[in-house]
Structure formats: C-alpha cells, structure tokens
Scaffold this motif. Structure first.
Motif, PDB file in Angstrom:
ATOM      1  N   PHE A   2       0.799  -1.197  -0.051  1.00 52.06           N
ATOM      2  CA  PHE A   2       0.027  -0.121   0.131  1.00 52.06           C
ATOM      3  C   PHE A   2       0.866   1.194   0.027  1.00 52.06           C
ATOM      4  N   ALA A   3       0.269   2.172  -0.753  1.00 45.72           N
ATOM      5  CA  ALA A   3       0.978   3.599  -0.602  1.00 45.72           C
ATOM      6  C   ALA A   3      -0.160   4.690  -0.313  1.00 45.72           C
ATOM      7  N   ARG A   4       0.393   5.930  -0.004  1.00 43.73           N
ATOM      8  CA  ARG A   4      -0.575   6.946   0.310  1.00 43.73           C
ATOM      9  C   ARG A   4      -0.501   7.964  -0.633  1.00 43.73           C
ATOM     10  N   VAL A   5      -1.643   8.448  -1.100  1.00 40.02           N
ATOM     11  CA  VAL A   5      -1.674   9.330  -1.890  1.00 40.02           C
ATOM     12  C   VAL A   5      -1.553  10.941  -1.122  1.00 40.02           C
ATOM     13  N   ALA A   6      -0.644  11.786  -1.669  1.00 39.18           N
ATOM     14  CA  ALA A   6      -0.343  13.106  -1.026  1.00 39.18           C
ATOM     15  C   ALA A   6      -0.390  14.357  -2.172  1.00 39.18           C
ATOM     16  N   LYS A   7      -0.650  15.397  -1.604  1.00 45.19           N
ATOM     17  CA  LYS A   7      -0.697  16.561  -2.492  1.00 45.19           C
ATOM     18  C   LYS A   7       0.851  16.865  -2.643  1.00 45.19           C
ATOM     19  N   TRP A   8       0.810  17.394  -4.089  1.00 48.55           N
ATOM     20  CA  TRP A   8       2.317  17.569  -4.831  1.00 48.55           C
ATOM     21  C   TRP A   8       1.813  18.776  -5.462  1.00 48.55           C
ATOM     22  N   GLY A   9       2.159  20.035  -5.098  1.00 49.10           N
ATOM     23  CA  GLY A   9       1.580  21.302  -5.710  1.00 49.10           C
ATOM     24  C   GLY A   9       0.188  21.212  -5.991  1.00 49.10           C
ATOM     25  N   SER A  11      -1.152  18.943  -7.686  1.00 44.67           N
ATOM     26  CA  SER A  11      -1.608  17.722  -8.216  1.00 44.67           C
ATOM     27  C   SER A  11      -1.575  16.684  -7.087  1.00 44.67           C
ATOM     28  N   LEU A  12      -1.614  15.448  -7.401  1.00 44.87           N
ATOM     29  CA  LEU A  12      -1.583  14.346  -6.411  1.00 44.87           C
ATOM     30  C   LEU A  12      -0.280  13.434  -6.861  1.00 44.87           C
ATOM     31  N   GLY A  13       0.267  12.887  -5.827  1.00 47.83           N
ATOM     32  CA  GLY A  13       1.394  12.032  -5.970  1.00 47.83           C
ATOM     33  C   GLY A  13       1.419  10.722  -5.260  1.00 47.83           C
ATOM     34  N   VAL A  14       2.084   9.824  -5.679  1.00 49.18           N
ATOM     35  CA  VAL A  14       2.169   8.412  -4.955  1.00 49.18           C
ATOM     36  C   VAL A  14       3.576   8.027  -5.043  1.00 49.18           C
ATOM     37  N   ARG A  15       4.122   7.468  -4.138  1.00 46.01           N
ATOM     38  CA  ARG A  15       5.717   7.283  -3.921  1.00 46.01           C
ATOM     39  C   ARG A  15       5.668   5.885  -4.325  1.00 46.01           C
ATOM     40  N   VAL A  16       6.783   5.465  -5.447  1.00 46.42           N
ATOM     41  CA  VAL A  16       6.856   4.062  -5.555  1.00 46.42           C
ATOM     42  C   VAL A  16       7.860   3.401  -4.769  1.00 46.42           C
ATOM     43  N   PRO A  17       7.565   2.384  -4.059  1.00 43.72           N
ATOM     44  CA  PRO A  17       8.432   1.526  -3.146  1.00 43.72           C
ATOM     45  C   PRO A  17       9.771   1.320  -3.938  1.00 43.72           C
ATOM     46  N   ASP A  33       4.114   6.551 -18.520  1.00 43.59           N
ATOM     47  CA  ASP A  33       2.701   6.804 -19.156  1.00 43.59           C
ATOM     48  C   ASP A  33       1.856   6.265 -17.968  1.00 43.59           C
ATOM     49  N   ILE A  34       0.852   7.064 -17.627  1.00 41.24           N
ATOM     50  CA  ILE A  34      -0.473   7.137 -16.785  1.00 41.24           C
ATOM     51  C   ILE A  34      -1.579   6.995 -17.185  1.00 41.24           C
ATOM     52  N   THR A  35      -2.382   6.056 -17.111  1.00 43.04           N
ATOM     53  CA  THR A  35      -3.756   5.641 -17.674  1.00 43.04           C
ATOM     54  C   THR A  35      -4.610   5.270 -16.646  1.00 43.04           C
ATOM     55  N   ALA A  36      -5.638   5.573 -16.864  1.00 42.78           N
ATOM     56  CA  ALA A  36      -7.033   4.932 -16.013  1.00 42.78           C
ATOM     57  C   ALA A  36      -7.763   3.791 -16.698  1.00 42.78           C
ATOM     58  N   GLU A  37      -7.820   2.672 -16.409  1.00 48.00           N
ATOM     59  CA  GLU A  37      -8.345   1.562 -17.166  1.00 48.00           C
ATOM     60  C   GLU A  37      -9.355   0.839 -16.095  1.00 48.00           C
ATOM     61  N   ASP A  38     -10.654   0.704 -16.362  1.00 50.89           N
ATOM     62  CA  ASP A  38     -11.473   0.084 -15.521  1.00 50.89           C
ATOM     63  C   ASP A  38     -11.372   0.401 -13.897  1.00 50.89           C
TER      64      ASP A  38
END
Length: 80
Positions: A2-9, A11-17, A33-38
């Motif tokens: 699990f990771a936590r979504v955080a505010k970054w300017g 936008s929102l950001g997630v750290r990759v372990p 590339d970041i996409t949203a699928e289903d």
C-alpha cells in the motif's frame, strides 16, 4: 503493498516503493505513461521516442559505404 496519495503542488502524487522500482528498472527521471483503465491507475515505463536526426548524427555517405556490400556495379548502375 500500500501507498498513500499525497498533495504535490496542484497535483496528487504516489511514491513508488524502492523494491518495486528496482524490479521494474525505474530510476529518478524515468518517464512513465499513466492511464486509467476500469477504475484502476496503470503506470507503465514510457517507450523511448527516437528522432531520425538524432539517430543519424555522424552518418555520412563515406561512413555508410562499408555498411553494405552489394558486390561490383553492373550495367546501368555504374556511376562514374
């Protein structure tokens, strides 16, 4: 994992372990590339984009003459 979504300017950001980044070969500065699928967020390493002018840097007719051996010229292909 699990990771936590955080505010970054704005936008929102997630750290990759670290261990996941290492397994995928991700390093600082890697484009993704970041996409949203289903209803899921899918992050994939971006394929490199090559420009022809960058690939041909340093290429000259002389440099290419040894790259191909078509044999001796015959007939109308003889260039004088």
């Amino acid at each position: 994992m699990f990771a936590r979504v955080a505010k970054w300017g704005n936008s929102l950001g997630v750290r990759v372990p670290k261990d996941i980044a290492a397994r995928l070969g991700l390093t600082e500065g890697t484009q993704v590339d970041i996409t949203a699928e289903d209803g899921r967020i899918v992050i994939t390493a971006a394929r490199p984009r090559y420009r022809l002018e960058d690939l041909l840097v340093g290429m000259t007719p002389d440099a290419m003459s040894d790259a191909f051996d078509w044999g001796p010229d015959k007939g109308r292909e003889i260039v004088e």
